[in-house]
Each structure stands twice: as structure tokens, then as C-alpha cells.
Design a protein around this motif. Structure first.
Motif, PDB file in Angstrom:
ATOM      1  N   GLN A  28    -129.639 -26.334 -20.889  1.00 18.42           N
ATOM      2  CA  GLN A  28    -130.232 -25.044 -21.206  1.00 18.42           C
ATOM      3  C   GLN A  28    -130.111 -24.716 -22.686  1.00 18.42           C
ATOM      4  N   VAL A  29    -128.954 -24.999 -23.272  1.00 15.19           N
ATOM      5  CA  VAL A  29    -128.760 -24.750 -24.704  1.00 15.19           C
ATOM      6  C   VAL A  29    -129.725 -25.613 -25.533  1.00 15.19           C
ATOM      7  N   LEU A  30    -129.765 -26.911 -25.226  1.00  7.75           N
ATOM      8  CA  LEU A  30    -130.646 -27.811 -25.976  1.00  7.75           C
ATOM      9  C   LEU A  30    -132.118 -27.446 -25.779  1.00  7.75           C
ATOM     10  N   PHE A  31    -132.503 -27.151 -24.548  1.00  7.03           N
ATOM     11  CA  PHE A  31    -133.890 -26.842 -24.241  1.00  7.03           C
ATOM     12  C   PHE A  31    -134.318 -25.546 -24.923  1.00  7.03           C
ATOM     13  N   ASP A  32    -133.494 -24.507 -24.851  1.00  5.67           N
ATOM     14  CA  ASP A  32    -133.825 -23.232 -25.489  1.00  5.67           C
ATOM     15  C   ASP A  32    -133.956 -23.387 -27.005  1.00  5.67           C
ATOM     16  N   ARG A  33    -133.037 -24.151 -27.594  1.00  7.57           N
ATOM     17  CA  ARG A  33    -133.084 -24.395 -29.035  1.00  7.57           C
ATOM     18  C   ARG A  33    -134.375 -25.132 -29.415  1.00  7.57           C
ATOM     19  N   TRP A  34    -134.748 -26.114 -28.597  1.00  9.60           N
ATOM     20  CA  TRP A  34    -135.964 -26.887 -28.849  1.00  9.60           C
ATOM     21  C   TRP A  34    -137.216 -26.033 -28.650  1.00  9.60           C
ATOM     22  N   LEU A  35    -137.215 -25.220 -27.586  1.00  8.01           N
ATOM     23  CA  LEU A  35    -138.370 -24.350 -27.329  1.00  8.01           C
ATOM     24  C   LEU A  35    -138.682 -23.467 -28.535  1.00  8.01           C
ATOM     25  N   ALA A  36    -137.645 -22.970 -29.184  1.00  8.20           N
ATOM     26  CA  ALA A  36    -137.824 -22.066 -30.319  1.00  8.20           C
ATOM     27  C   ALA A  36    -138.557 -22.742 -31.485  1.00  8.20           C
ATOM     28  N   THR A  37    -138.572 -24.070 -31.506  1.00 12.75           N
ATOM     29  CA  THR A  37    -139.234 -24.786 -32.602  1.00 12.75           C
ATOM     30  C   THR A  37    -140.709 -25.078 -32.312  1.00 12.75           C
ATOM     31  N   LEU A  38    -141.156 -24.798 -31.093  1.00 13.16           N
ATOM     32  CA  LEU A  38    -142.520 -25.161 -30.683  1.00 13.16           C
ATOM     33  C   LEU A  38    -143.521 -24.068 -31.020  1.00 13.16           C
ATOM     34  N   PRO A  39    -144.782 -24.450 -31.166  1.00 19.73           N
ATOM     35  CA  PRO A  39    -145.826 -23.426 -31.332  1.00 19.73           C
ATOM     36  C   PRO A  39    -145.839 -22.488 -30.122  1.00 19.73           C
ATOM     37  N   SER A  40    -146.230 -21.239 -30.344  1.00 16.81           N
ATOM     38  CA  SER A  40    -146.118 -20.217 -29.297  1.00 16.81           C
ATOM     39  C   SER A  40    -146.852 -20.587 -28.014  1.00 16.81           C
ATOM     40  N   GLU A  41    -148.006 -21.210 -28.098  1.00 17.05           N
ATOM     41  CA  GLU A  41    -148.756 -21.590 -26.894  1.00 17.05           C
ATOM     42  C   GLU A  41    -147.981 -22.601 -26.049  1.00 17.05           C
ATOM     43  N   THR A  42    -147.443 -23.616 -26.685  1.00 19.02           N
ATOM     44  CA  THR A  42    -146.656 -24.636 -25.980  1.00 19.02           C
ATOM     45  C   THR A  42    -145.373 -24.023 -25.436  1.00 19.02           C
ATOM     46  N   ARG A  43    -144.749 -23.160 -26.234  1.00 20.77           N
ATOM     47  CA  ARG A  43    -143.513 -22.497 -25.791  1.00 20.77           C
ATOM     48  C   ARG A  43    -143.761 -21.680 -24.533  1.00 20.77           C
ATOM     49  N   ARG A  44    -144.867 -20.921 -24.512  1.00 21.01           N
ATOM     50  CA  ARG A  44    -145.196 -20.122 -23.318  1.00 21.01           C
ATOM     51  C   ARG A  44    -145.404 -21.014 -22.103  1.00 21.01           C
ATOM     52  N   GLN A  45    -146.053 -22.137 -22.308  1.00 20.99           N
ATOM     53  CA  GLN A  45    -146.338 -23.057 -21.206  1.00 20.99           C
ATOM     54  C   GLN A  45    -145.049 -23.638 -20.613  1.00 20.99           C
ATOM     55  N   LEU A  46    -144.078 -23.938 -21.456  1.00 17.56           N
ATOM     56  CA  LEU A  46    -142.865 -24.620 -20.999  1.00 17.56           C
ATOM     57  C   LEU A  46    -141.692 -23.684 -20.718  1.00 17.56           C
TER      58      LEU A  46
END
Length: 168
Positions: A28-46
């Protein structure tokens, strides 16, 4: 003896639950940290996706293959999951843009499963999660008496040497 068996069984189950919880927290820590680096559209999807370990294992298996891809038949033979489960998870991971399916020209039923760049990143996170948990376990093991560790290894090896079959 039954008491020893019960205590050992409880200790194994507790260790299993303990490492699973550590994996989930690290993920969860790694995934949340990684999500924050993604473009907003991809972040919303994942953002709302809950990966299970089988899905992550599929991604990691592909990531560790030579060309980041395998024939579906070879992928299914490599992982400890049924063909139906692999097919369902591949379809889901394709929808999430983590995998692609490439048809084979000589066989319409067969296809190659390939990681996308996004899939490679998720596979890397999965590997990081295991490295993190393994490092934590290793630091605890270093505090234990080496003979106790060797005895534990011998006992667990003997317990897993024989397959467990249901009585007919």
C-alpha cells in the motif's frame, strides 16, 4: 505431541498472517507513492483497483521473462494457477492497460501476453514489496540463535517433504 503439533500449526499460521500483513502494508505504501507520480487520468483509473497476489504474480512472471512477454500457454504453465484463473486475470489486467494480448498469425486461439510499460512498473512495485518484507524478516532472523534457525529449517523441510493428500 498433539499439543506440540497444535502450537507449531498456530505458529506457522501466525507467521503466515504476519508476513501477509507486512506485504499488504508495504504494497500500500509503495503503490500510493507510485500512484502520486502518475498522470491524473491513469491515477483515477488505478486508484480503486485492489490487486491480489495472483495478479501481481502474473505481472512479475512476465517481467522476469526475457522479452517481457510469453505465450499464454507458457504463462499458464509457469504459474500455479488454473487456466481459467489466468484467463480472467489476464483479461482484467488488459483492461487496466497493464498487459496486452497479441494474436499469433498461425493460430487464432493462441496469443502472446505482453507487459505494457505501466505493467512493468507495477511488477517492479511487487518485487520491491517482497524485498522490503524479506529484509524485515532477515533482520529478525539475525537476532536468533543460529542453531535454532537451523532446527526450524529442518523441521519445516520435513513437514513440507511429504505432500498432503485428503483421505479417500
Amino acid at each position: 505431541m498433539a499439543s506440540d503439533f497444535t502450537q507449531l500449526q498456530q505458529a506457522i499460521r501466525l507467521l503466515n498472517a504476519h508476513t501477509r500483513a507486512a506485504d499488504e502494508q508495504a504494497w500500500q505504501v509503495l503503490f500510493d507513492r507510485w500512484l502520486a507520480t502518475l498522470p491524473s487520468e491513469t491515477r483515477r483509473q488505478l486508484q480503486t483497483v485492489r490487486f491480489n497476489h495472483a495478479q501481481l504474480t502474473l505481472l512479475t512472471t512476465l517481467d522476469q521473462s526475457n522479452r517481457k512477454q510469453l505465450r499464454n500457454q507458457d504463462l499458464t504453465a509457469t504459474v500455479p494457477f488454473s487456466q481459467g484463473l489466468v484467463s480472467r486475470y489476464v483479461a482484467r489486467l488488459v483492461q487496466l492497460n497493464l498487459l496486452t494480448k497479441l494474436s499469433l498469425p498461425d493460430n487464432r486461439k493462441a496469443y502472446i501476453v505482453a507487459l505494457t510499460p505501466l505493467g512493468q512498473q507495477v511488477a517492479a512495485l511487487h518485487q520491491q514489496m517482497h524485498h522490503h518484507t524479506n529484509a524485515q524478516l532477515a533482520s529478525v532472523l539475525h537476532t536468533l540463535d543460529p542453531q535454532d534457525v537451523q532446527t526450524t529449517i529442518q523441521v519445516l523441510t520435513k513437514l513440507t517433504a511429504q505432500p498432503l493428500h485428503p483421505k479417500s
